[in-house]
Design an enzyme around this catalytic site. Structure first.
Site, PDB file in Angstrom:
ATOM      1  N   CYS A   1       0.826  -1.204   0.000  1.00  0.00           N
ATOM      2  CA  CYS A   1       0.000   0.000   0.000  1.00  0.00           C
ATOM      3  C   CYS A   1       0.865   1.260   0.000  1.00  0.00           C
ATOM      4  CB  CYS A   1      -0.940   0.010   1.206  1.00  0.00           C
ATOM      5  SG  CYS A   1      -0.104  -0.024   2.797  1.00  0.00           S
TER       6      CYS A   1
ATOM      7  N   GLU B   1      -2.128   0.991  -4.581  1.00  0.00           N
ATOM      8  CA  GLU B   1      -1.670  -0.340  -4.194  1.00  0.00           C
ATOM      9  C   GLU B   1      -0.898  -0.917  -5.372  1.00  0.00           C
ATOM     10  OE1 GLU B   1      -2.917  -2.565  -1.424  1.00  0.00           O
ATOM     11  OE2 GLU B   1      -3.716  -0.809  -0.395  1.00  0.00           O
TER      12      GLU B   1
END
Length: 361
Positions: free
Chosen positions: A319, A353
């Protein structure tokens, strides 16, 4: 997040994210990333709003990061799911009309699913008790929602504190319990892309998978079809309980779930320390060929980095592409990137992401 909503700029923003990822992975000779797009609107399955009072009248409000004094008053939020937008107005009007629901209400949190279930949490700056329950039940029935009330040290759950999500991955539908206050992926459509990419990248294996940071089993369930056995680890008790529920609900029997932090997993697998929580689990029975990691924004700590270097393949979901790149500086000595991907979980923001598959050189 999403306050700069502008679908006309989506393609340009996504291209900039892709280029940023390409630049970060360039030192490691990574292949071109697969890019998985998001719906342009109504993609976010959860949202929380502070209430801002003007003349005693509450409004939904959001704030730019770092600024809690200048609210942006909101009636609808295009990035939020259609279900959230449908509920925002009627819910606020009901709270205005009933003092037991509206008095000192300061925050409203929405959690929804791709299957259109909705759970709403009302947060108060006053104690709430059983007197709150009756009007709350009427509101829950009127709006067809699950409803929770929270005040300092108190939690009123009318029916249940979780939803059930269904995600389609590689031709199979997986059912997930998602608990109020627990972590869930906010963009359900992109989450399905992430899971499908991970399954494809993992392929079919005769050996076992070690998974760190498994959460509620988001990746664990579909990845269980790719390996002989899986040992999945997670520290947060609430996530572990949901993961156990999700494994049972989906009939997954080849996963061993262990409540350990990643640092403790390293100590256990290297024989540095024994853990009571591993009693009855024979670590030597596992033949780990792949390790899957989905770490927090800080990335992998040094000890976990050393651990994952020992495996043939590393499947890494990140992330934070900056900490991914920092970890890759270490992993590049032993592994090479054979796949990469960009998952646009957070349109209209700089957040993204990404995923890489690394294989031993």
């Amino acid at each position: 997040m999403g306050l700069q909503f502008d679908p006309a700029n989506y393609d340009a923003q996504l291209a900039a994210k892709r280029q940023r990822l390409v630049d970060l992975l360039a030192p490691f000779d990574a292949p071109e990333p697969q890019v998985f797009t998001s719906p342009l609107e109504h993609f976010r399955l959860r949202a929380e709003f502070r209430l801002w009072y003007e003349g005693g009248v509450p409004h939904y409000a959001m704030f730019e990061q770092g600024d809690n004094r200048n609210p942006i008053l909101i009636e609808q939020l295009p990035i939020a799911s259609k279900r959230i937008n449908e509920l925002m107005g009627p819910l606020l009007e009901a709270c205005k009309a009933d003092p037991l629901l509206g008095k000192k209400l300061f925050q409203v949190e929405f959690l929804t699913t791709l299957t259109n279930e909705a759970l709403v949490t009302l947060c108060y700056h006053r104690p709430i008790d059983e007197k709150w329950d009756e009007p709350a039940k009427r509101l829950a029935e009127q709006l067809d929602i699950l409803l929770i009330g929270r005040s300092r040290g108190r939690k009123r759950v009318l029916e249940r504190d979780h939803l059930y999500e269904e995600l389609s991955v590689a031709g199979r539908t997986w059912r997930y319990q998602q608990v109020e206050g627990g972590f869930t992926q906010p963009n359900g459509h992109v989450n399905q892309h992430m899971l499908s990419w991970a399954v494809e990248a993992a392929g079919h294996n005769d050996d076992d998978l070690l998974e760190l940071y498994c959460g509620n089993g988001n990746f664990t369930l579909p990845l269980s079809t790719c390996f002989r056995r899986v040992m999945a680890t997670e520290l947060a008790k609430r996530s572990v309980y949901s993961a156990v529920e999700n494994l049972e609900a989906n009939g997954v029997e080849n996963v061993t779930l262990v409540r350990l932090a990643s640092e403790e997993v390293t100590e256990a697998l290297t024989g540095v320390r024994e853990f009571r929580r591993l009693r009855g689990i024979e670590l030597n029975d596992f033949n780990f060929g792949t390790v899957f990691v989905d770490p927090p924004r800080a990335g992998l700590d040094p000890a976990t980095l050393d651990l994952v270097k020992g495996y043939q393949r590393i499947l890494y979901i990140s992330c934070n592409p900056e900490t991914l790149a920092a970890n890759l500086e270490e992993l590049n000595a032993t592994h090479r990137i054979t796949r990469s991907a960009l998952f646009d979980q957070f349109p209209y923001t700089h957040h993204m992401e990404s995923g890489v598959l690394l294989e031993r050189r």
